[in-house]
Enzyme design. Structure first.
Site, short mmCIF file in Angstrom:
data_model
loop_
_atom_site.label_atom_id
_atom_site.label_comp_id
_atom_site.label_asym_id
_atom_site.label_seq_id
_atom_site.Cartn_x
_atom_site.Cartn_y
_atom_site.Cartn_z
N CYS A 1 0.87 -1.17 0.00
CA CYS A 1 0.00 0.00 0.00
C CYS A 1 0.91 1.23 0.00
CB CYS A 1 -0.87 -0.02 1.26
SG CYS A 1 -1.92 1.42 1.47
N CYS B 1 -0.89 3.70 -6.55
CA CYS B 1 -1.79 3.08 -5.57
C CYS B 1 -2.02 1.65 -6.04
CB CYS B 1 -3.10 3.86 -5.49
SG CYS B 1 -4.40 3.00 -4.58
N1 DGL Z 1 -3.87 0.47 -2.08
C1 DGL Z 1 -3.66 1.69 -1.33
C2 DGL Z 1 -2.42 2.41 -1.87
O1 DGL Z 1 -1.59 1.80 -2.52
C3 DGL Z 1 -4.96 2.42 -1.31
C4 DGL Z 1 -5.02 3.51 -0.34
C5 DGL Z 1 -6.38 3.81 0.21
O2 DGL Z 1 -6.93 2.93 0.89
O3 DGL Z 1 -6.83 4.93 0.01
O4 DGL Z 1 -2.23 3.57 -1.65
#
Ligand code: DGL
Length: 249
Positions: free
Chosen positions: A73, A183
């Site tokens: 993440c 993301c």
């Molecule tokens: N998958 C997360 C990232 O890479 C998502 C972040 C979120 O939950 O807003 O930033």
């Protein structure tokens, strides 16, 4: 040699884009995935909250005897990885927007980055930008609403296409020829993004690079599982775990 599992976590389902690449790159390794879908999205949460949630998940993965943890993440890496490294002795691999390959590949001198508010706000992003992308024009865009589309199984819908067009259309018009997915949820929108970008831009998904980093850390630290290890894959979620199985196919 160490047959213990690798832990992988994300604010939700997005980190499965990294899980898929780690599974391919490390065929002997058992993997435990934790989706914090009950608390998703992280992108607009204050850093202290993300640190708290990431620490709780790390403790959970350590109780499952994980030997290395992948923070799959960008937002959690930006807010929490320094804290996690300072407070837990297990090695961590994080993820951050792939500005370096984008800056190397661009022919127009314009690159686009799509990420969450939290990722752009982190010191990590600024440092990476100064280090690797100081000679190119960087067009940034917060992907408001995209994480929710992926979490709610709406990645391939007209709503998704409208939002993607709104976000990457102006970048393309400004001459961007590389778009960095900052993301881990966004690779699930790749079919829509490729439709919108056509042949105007190359879209960079950093998940394979993270998997290569995992392989190199396991080798360096002597933590790789024996080749004959029969890997096990387990999944946990603070939300609806059924969606995980739909996403990994
Ligand atoms: N998958 C997360 C990232 O890479 C998502 C972040 C979120 O939950 O807003 O930033």
């Amino acid at each position: 040699m160490n047959p213990s599992p690798i832990g992988i976590f994300d604010s939700g389902l997005g980190g499965l884009s990294v899980w898929k690449e780690v599974k391919i790159a490390c065929p002997s390794e058992s993997l435990i995935y934790y989706a914090d879908s009950g608390n998703c999205p992280y992108g607009s949460r204050p850093p202290e909250e993300i640190i708290h949630l990431s620490s709780e998940i790390t403790q959970f993965l350590l109780r499952k005897h994980c030997k290395l943890i992948v923070v799959a993440c960008n937002t959690a890496t930006a807010a929490a990885i320094a804290h996690l490294r300072a407070n837990f002795s297990v090695p961590f691999v994080g993820i951050e927007p792939a500005l370096k390959p984008a800056a190397q590949l661009t022919k127009t001198g314009h690159i686009g980055v799509l990420a969450t508010r939290g990722t752009f706000a982190g010191a990590h992003y600024q440092r990476t930008k100064e280090k690797f992308a100081s000679k190119v024009e960087v067009h940034i865009q917060i992907g408001e609403g995209l994480v929710e589309l992926v979490e709610n199984n709406q990645a391939n819908t007209p709503e998704a296409e409208t939002l993607v067009r709104r976000y990457i259309g102006p970048m393309l018009d400004a001459g961007v020829d590389q778009i960095v997915l900052g993301c881990t949820h966004y690779p699930f929108l790749l079919p829509v993004m490729e439709r919108v970008a056509g042949d105007r831009a190359n879209i960079i998904n950093p998940a394979p690079a993270v998997a290569r980093q995992v392989v190199s850390q396991l080798e360096q630290l002597g933590l790789a599982a024996p080749e004959e290890n029969q890997p096990e894959y387990s999944f946990f979620s603070s939300g609806d775990s059924a969606r995980i199985f739909e996403m990994i196919g």
